[in-house]
Design a protein around this motif. Sequence first.
Motif, mmCIF file in Angstrom:
data_model
loop_
_atom_site.group_PDB
_atom_site.id
_atom_site.type_symbol
_atom_site.label_atom_id
_atom_site.label_comp_id
_atom_site.label_asym_id
_atom_site.label_seq_id
_atom_site.Cartn_x
_atom_site.Cartn_y
_atom_site.Cartn_z
ATOM 1 N N TYR A 272 0.812 -1.217 0.000
ATOM 2 C CA TYR A 272 0.000 0.000 0.000
ATOM 3 C C TYR A 272 0.846 1.269 0.000
ATOM 4 C CZ TYR A 272 0.463 0.595 5.152
ATOM 5 O OH TYR A 272 0.922 0.787 6.431
ATOM 6 N N ARG A 273 2.136 1.146 0.300
ATOM 7 C CA ARG A 273 3.005 2.323 0.271
ATOM 8 C C ARG A 273 3.275 2.799 -1.161
ATOM 9 N NH1 ARG A 273 2.335 4.802 4.912
ATOM 10 N NH2 ARG A 273 3.182 3.701 6.732
ATOM 11 N N LEU A 274 2.973 1.979 -2.148
ATOM 12 C CA LEU A 274 3.144 2.414 -3.540
ATOM 13 C C LEU A 274 2.369 3.694 -3.817
ATOM 14 C CD1 LEU A 274 2.980 -0.975 -5.435
ATOM 15 C CD2 LEU A 274 4.676 0.814 -5.887
ATOM 16 N N ARG A 275 1.200 3.810 -3.238
ATOM 17 C CA ARG A 275 0.363 4.985 -3.529
ATOM 18 C C ARG A 275 1.023 6.269 -3.052
ATOM 19 N NH1 ARG A 275 -5.109 5.914 -4.722
ATOM 20 N NH2 ARG A 275 -5.783 8.006 -4.120
ATOM 21 N N SER A 276 1.484 6.296 -1.812
ATOM 22 C CA SER A 276 2.109 7.524 -1.308
ATOM 23 C C SER A 276 3.458 7.781 -1.969
ATOM 24 C CB SER A 276 2.255 7.469 0.214
ATOM 25 O OG SER A 276 2.974 6.332 0.619
ATOM 26 N N LEU A 277 4.215 6.714 -2.278
ATOM 27 C CA LEU A 277 5.504 6.906 -2.934
ATOM 28 C C LEU A 277 5.356 7.426 -4.359
ATOM 29 C CD1 LEU A 277 7.412 3.747 -1.673
ATOM 30 C CD2 LEU A 277 7.931 6.123 -1.104
ATOM 31 N N ASN A 278 4.199 7.211 -4.973
ATOM 32 C CA ASN A 278 3.950 7.727 -6.320
ATOM 33 C C ASN A 278 3.009 8.928 -6.327
ATOM 34 O OD1 ASN A 278 5.564 6.077 -8.059
ATOM 35 N ND2 ASN A 278 4.217 4.358 -7.584
ATOM 36 N N GLU A 353 -8.929 5.130 -2.034
ATOM 37 C CA GLU A 353 -8.479 6.363 -1.387
ATOM 38 C C GLU A 353 -7.099 6.233 -0.738
ATOM 39 O OE1 GLU A 353 -10.028 9.187 -1.525
ATOM 40 O OE2 GLU A 353 -11.842 8.479 -2.498
ATOM 41 N N GLY A 354 -6.761 5.046 -0.256
ATOM 42 C CA GLY A 354 -5.514 4.907 0.489
ATOM 43 C C GLY A 354 -4.580 3.830 -0.010
ATOM 44 N N GLY A 355 -4.987 3.066 -1.027
ATOM 45 C CA GLY A 355 -4.114 2.036 -1.558
ATOM 46 C C GLY A 355 -4.070 0.762 -0.743
ATOM 47 N N LEU A 356 -4.934 0.629 0.282
ATOM 48 C CA LEU A 356 -4.888 -0.557 1.130
ATOM 49 C C LEU A 356 -5.560 -1.742 0.439
ATOM 50 C CD1 LEU A 356 -5.728 0.847 4.679
ATOM 51 C CD2 LEU A 356 -3.535 -0.001 3.867
ATOM 52 N N PRO A 357 -4.852 -2.850 0.255
ATOM 53 C CA PRO A 357 -5.457 -4.024 -0.378
ATOM 54 C C PRO A 357 -6.604 -4.576 0.460
ATOM 55 C CG PRO A 357 -3.067 -4.169 -0.428
ATOM 56 C CD PRO A 357 -3.411 -3.024 0.489
ATOM 57 N N PHE A 358 -7.468 -5.330 -0.179
ATOM 58 C CA PHE A 358 -8.733 -5.739 0.421
ATOM 59 C C PHE A 358 -8.795 -7.251 0.572
ATOM 60 C CE2 PHE A 358 -8.909 -4.985 -4.119
ATOM 61 C CZ PHE A 358 -9.283 -6.222 -4.607
ATOM 62 N N CYS A 359 -9.742 -7.695 1.401
ATOM 63 C CA CYS A 359 -10.002 -9.121 1.588
ATOM 64 C C CYS A 359 -11.221 -9.595 0.810
ATOM 65 C CB CYS A 359 -10.223 -9.427 3.074
ATOM 66 S SG CYS A 359 -8.720 -9.355 4.084
ATOM 67 N N ALA A 360 -12.069 -8.689 0.342
ATOM 68 C CA ALA A 360 -13.338 -9.057 -0.286
ATOM 69 C C ALA A 360 -13.118 -9.608 -1.692
ATOM 70 C CB ALA A 360 -14.271 -7.854 -0.339
ATOM 71 N N LEU A 361 -13.442 -10.871 -1.903
ATOM 72 C CA LEU A 361 -13.248 -11.510 -3.204
ATOM 73 C C LEU A 361 -13.983 -10.811 -4.349
ATOM 74 C CD1 LEU A 361 -13.386 -15.253 -2.133
ATOM 75 C CD2 LEU A 361 -11.426 -14.098 -3.175
ATOM 76 N N PRO A 362 -15.237 -10.349 -4.156
ATOM 77 C CA PRO A 362 -15.939 -9.728 -5.289
ATOM 78 C C PRO A 362 -15.224 -8.512 -5.870
ATOM 79 C CG PRO A 362 -17.507 -10.313 -3.578
ATOM 80 C CD PRO A 362 -16.142 -10.516 -2.995
#
Length: 440
Positions: A272-278, A353-362
Amino acid sequence: MHLPRRFLAPLTLSTLLAPSTPRAQPQPAPGRPVTLFAWSAVEPLLRPEIAAFERASQRRLRLLHLPWAAYREALASRLMGEAEIDVCAMSDLWLPEFAHRGWLAPLDGLPGAEAIAAETRPACNQGMTWRGRRYGVPYYTDSIVFLCNRAILDRAGIAAPPESWDEVVDQSLFLQRRGLVRHALALPLAPDPWLTEILTALVYAFGGSHVDADLDPVMQEEDRGAVRAMRFLRDAIHRDGILPPTTPRLSEPDILDAMADGEAAFCLAPSYRLRSLNDPAQSAVAGSIRVAMMPRGGPRGTQESCGWVRFFAATPSALASAPRRAGVEAVMAFLAGQGPGEPHAMQKTLLLEGGLPFCALPLLADPAVEAEQARWSGDSAILRRQAMLSRPKDLLSPWLSDWIRATVPDVAAMLAGQAAPEDALPRMAAAWATLKASHG
């Protein structure tokens, strides 16, 4: 430059539990609020939506929070003292200990629990499960990934990122000889909560493990343990100089600063740090930081990495009381995105909004999600492949926190070049075996 430890934008979840009409809404009923205790980065996620939740559920929600670095010990102290906490933010790192001590309650019997689990990534369910019982609803999941500064590599004429840790050394030395960077590699090896995940990612990449399937230690074994990974770190600091000598004191924000300022070419970090680094507002090298597959290490090397899940759990006292249980059920539905609004709205917005990966399969099939991942990572296919090759920490156990505290001097001595991995890791293995035996 300061990059916040948990980058989270306020979420727009007002439709999640909002009534179907925009007319004036009744106020929450008086009485005891549902108490949710979390680390501070969760606060901007939930605070803007508390009023909507309270109107829709007719229950009050009280949100308490502390900084991440202080949170685990504070939570343990409060639960030990039987403080009135209904729901708490939890890490898979702590789950076995907290469940073993009876501080958390399984959620298998809550309404909708099976539906939530069915739409959750298996690795997330695994991280929220201890001894066959599920203890949470997801907050987010992620894994340690290998990042490179594509602009620095281009200036050096390097066409592709390294595929092995030997190539990391070779490319780093080449970049340093060209004067493009002083130390090409950046790793956060300070003794803070990230260290276990960084070291585990490296052990996996070198084809090793800390323990076997029975939680017996193998970390001390050269062929299948942690020896090769720890040798690499020692040599990277003291022989090759591709890591700065201050590395054992550098935390994650230090590493992010080095990457964002163009002072390092490679690092390990949560994806998720990719978002802030870019992000041009936060990084001088925005657009240049790209994800690559985890380099393989040594003769048994893999592209595996360390993944984790953060989630929300409930306390036994909250589920033992009918009124409190009803409040927990309402909050868990809210947190899981199971309300009348867009399904999984919270996890989708965390990603967008924050680049955090998710657990929801859909959400894997959501075009907006894939487009956003590709925009700030450079290659969403690599992110997904790395996520599939990431697994939880093999050390997860009720005694893990005690072992981490007991072995801090051994890890520090190896990183300082004062102890050989062949000497320190057997001591660490013996400490693990002793703690395991004490837990029966």
